[in-house]
Motif scaffolding. Structure first.
Motif, PDB file in Angstrom:
ATOM      1  N   SER A 161     -17.536 -42.512 -51.492  1.00  0.00           N
ATOM      2  CA  SER A 161     -18.720 -41.720 -51.794  1.00  0.00           C
ATOM      3  C   SER A 161     -19.572 -41.534 -50.535  1.00  0.00           C
ATOM      4  N   GLN A 162     -20.488 -40.594 -50.618  1.00  0.00           N
ATOM      5  CA  GLN A 162     -21.376 -40.324 -49.486  1.00  0.00           C
ATOM      6  C   GLN A 162     -22.240 -41.542 -49.169  1.00  0.00           C
ATOM      7  N   THR A 163     -22.682 -42.247 -50.211  1.00  0.00           N
ATOM      8  CA  THR A 163     -23.492 -43.455 -50.020  1.00  0.00           C
ATOM      9  C   THR A 163     -22.682 -44.530 -49.311  1.00  0.00           C
ATOM     10  N   ASP A 164     -21.435 -44.742 -49.755  1.00  0.00           N
ATOM     11  CA  ASP A 164     -20.571 -45.736 -49.116  1.00  0.00           C
ATOM     12  C   ASP A 164     -20.339 -45.389 -47.655  1.00  0.00           C
ATOM     13  N   SER A 165     -20.128 -44.122 -47.381  1.00  0.00           N
ATOM     14  CA  SER A 165     -19.894 -43.667 -46.017  1.00  0.00           C
ATOM     15  C   SER A 165     -21.119 -43.920 -45.139  1.00  0.00           C
ATOM     16  N   ARG A 166     -22.295 -43.651 -45.659  1.00  0.00           N
ATOM     17  CA  ARG A 166     -23.539 -43.873 -44.905  1.00  0.00           C
ATOM     18  C   ARG A 166     -23.736 -45.361 -44.638  1.00  0.00           C
ATOM     19  N   GLU A 167     -23.488 -46.192 -45.651  1.00  0.00           N
ATOM     20  CA  GLU A 167     -23.619 -47.640 -45.474  1.00  0.00           C
ATOM     21  C   GLU A 167     -22.643 -48.156 -44.423  1.00  0.00           C
ATOM     22  N   LEU A 168     -21.425 -47.649 -44.454  1.00  0.00           N
ATOM     23  CA  LEU A 168     -20.422 -48.051 -43.475  1.00  0.00           C
ATOM     24  C   LEU A 168     -20.862 -47.655 -42.062  1.00  0.00           C
ATOM     25  N   ARG A 169     -21.370 -46.444 -41.896  1.00  0.00           N
ATOM     26  CA  ARG A 169     -21.864 -46.015 -40.583  1.00  0.00           C
ATOM     27  C   ARG A 169     -22.990 -46.919 -40.095  1.00  0.00           C
ATOM     28  N   ASN A 170     -23.883 -47.309 -41.002  1.00  0.00           N
ATOM     29  CA  ASN A 170     -24.985 -48.190 -40.610  1.00  0.00           C
ATOM     30  C   ASN A 170     -24.472 -49.559 -40.182  1.00  0.00           C
ATOM     31  N   TYR A 171     -23.517 -50.124 -40.941  1.00  0.00           N
ATOM     32  CA  TYR A 171     -22.930 -51.414 -40.557  1.00  0.00           C
ATOM     33  C   TYR A 171     -22.254 -51.309 -39.190  1.00  0.00           C
ATOM     34  N   LEU A 172     -21.501 -50.254 -38.976  1.00  0.00           N
ATOM     35  CA  LEU A 172     -20.829 -50.071 -37.688  1.00  0.00           C
ATOM     36  C   LEU A 172     -21.835 -49.917 -36.555  1.00  0.00           C
ATOM     37  N   ALA A 173     -22.887 -49.143 -36.779  1.00  0.00           N
ATOM     38  CA  ALA A 173     -23.903 -48.942 -35.743  1.00  0.00           C
ATOM     39  C   ALA A 173     -24.518 -50.277 -35.326  1.00  0.00           C
ATOM     40  N   VAL A 174     -24.862 -51.107 -36.296  1.00  0.00           N
ATOM     41  CA  VAL A 174     -25.460 -52.410 -35.983  1.00  0.00           C
ATOM     42  C   VAL A 174     -24.447 -53.299 -35.263  1.00  0.00           C
ATOM     43  N   ASN A 175     -23.195 -53.266 -35.681  1.00  0.00           N
ATOM     44  CA  ASN A 175     -22.166 -54.099 -35.046  1.00  0.00           C
ATOM     45  C   ASN A 175     -21.833 -53.670 -33.631  1.00  0.00           C
ATOM     46  N   LEU A 176     -22.106 -52.427 -33.290  1.00  0.00           N
ATOM     47  CA  LEU A 176     -21.800 -51.927 -31.947  1.00  0.00           C
ATOM     48  C   LEU A 176     -22.930 -52.126 -30.948  1.00  0.00           C
ATOM     49  N   VAL A 177     -24.039 -52.674 -31.392  1.00  0.00           N
ATOM     50  CA  VAL A 177     -25.175 -52.895 -30.485  1.00  0.00           C
ATOM     51  C   VAL A 177     -24.836 -54.028 -29.531  1.00  0.00           C
ATOM     52  N   ARG A 178     -24.822 -53.690 -28.241  1.00  0.00           N
ATOM     53  CA  ARG A 178     -24.558 -54.704 -27.214  1.00  0.00           C
ATOM     54  C   ARG A 178     -25.645 -55.763 -27.239  1.00  0.00           C
ATOM     55  N   GLY A 179     -25.224 -57.024 -27.203  1.00  0.00           N
ATOM     56  CA  GLY A 179     -26.164 -58.136 -27.168  1.00  0.00           C
ATOM     57  C   GLY A 179     -26.584 -58.623 -28.541  1.00  0.00           C
ATOM     58  N   LEU A 180     -26.158 -57.929 -29.581  1.00  0.00           N
ATOM     59  CA  LEU A 180     -26.530 -58.304 -30.948  1.00  0.00           C
ATOM     60  C   LEU A 180     -25.329 -58.984 -31.606  1.00  0.00           C
ATOM     61  N   GLY A 181     -25.280 -60.293 -31.459  1.00  0.00           N
ATOM     62  CA  GLY A 181     -24.165 -61.055 -32.001  1.00  0.00           C
ATOM     63  C   GLY A 181     -24.390 -61.440 -33.449  1.00  0.00           C
ATOM     64  N   PRO A 182     -23.477 -62.220 -33.991  1.00  0.00           N
ATOM     65  CA  PRO A 182     -23.541 -62.604 -35.400  1.00  0.00           C
ATOM     66  C   PRO A 182     -24.838 -63.326 -35.789  1.00  0.00           C
ATOM     67  N   ARG A 183     -25.339 -64.179 -34.920  1.00  0.00           N
ATOM     68  CA  ARG A 183     -26.560 -64.926 -35.242  1.00  0.00           C
ATOM     69  C   ARG A 183     -27.749 -63.985 -35.390  1.00  0.00           C
ATOM     70  N   LEU A 184     -27.942 -63.102 -34.410  1.00  0.00           N
ATOM     71  CA  LEU A 184     -29.060 -62.163 -34.482  1.00  0.00           C
ATOM     72  C   LEU A 184     -28.874 -61.144 -35.595  1.00  0.00           C
ATOM     73  N   GLN A 185     -27.634 -60.733 -35.840  1.00  0.00           N
ATOM     74  CA  GLN A 185     -27.387 -59.820 -36.956  1.00  0.00           C
ATOM     75  C   GLN A 185     -27.808 -60.469 -38.268  1.00  0.00           C
ATOM     76  N   THR A 186     -27.475 -61.736 -38.439  1.00  0.00           N
ATOM     77  CA  THR A 186     -27.847 -62.450 -39.654  1.00  0.00           C
ATOM     78  C   THR A 186     -29.358 -62.536 -39.791  1.00  0.00           C
ATOM     79  N   VAL A 187     -30.044 -62.863 -38.701  1.00  0.00           N
ATOM     80  CA  VAL A 187     -31.506 -62.949 -38.723  1.00  0.00           C
ATOM     81  C   VAL A 187     -32.106 -61.594 -39.114  1.00  0.00           C
ATOM     82  N   LEU A 188     -31.595 -60.523 -38.510  1.00  0.00           N
ATOM     83  CA  LEU A 188     -32.120 -59.189 -38.809  1.00  0.00           C
ATOM     84  C   LEU A 188     -31.814 -58.765 -40.246  1.00  0.00           C
TER      85      LEU A 188
END
Length: 72
Positions: free
Chosen positions: A2-29
């Motif tokens: 669905s369009q919603t699933d696609s948007r959520e996936l893009r958001n997850y990917l965008a956050v995961n591709l941020v340089r310097g933002l590892g698992p610990r900071l992702q969890t905090v955010l």
């Protein structure tokens, strides 16, 4: 997918591709803002008040958010 699933996936990917933002900071955010969309929509002031988030990560988040918005 669905369009919603696609948007959520893009958001997850965008956050995961941020340089310097590892698992610990992702969890905090994620705990603070509730979702990748919440992270990407947060103001620079909200983000920078999070321990571990500095100028470089703020800039990376801004770049990923603008790139994602341009694709919509």
């Amino acid at each position: 997918m669905s369009q919603t699933d696609s948007r959520e996936l893009r958001n997850y990917l965008a956050v995961n591709l941020v340089r310097g933002l590892g698992p610990r900071l992702q969890t905090v955010l994620l705990e603070r803002f509730g979702s990748p969309a919440g992270i990407l929509q947060a103001s620079p002031e909200e983000l920078s008040s999070t321990p571990g988030i500095g100028r470089k990560i703020l800039e990376e988040l801004r770049l990923h958010n603008h790139a994602d918005m341009a694709r919509r």
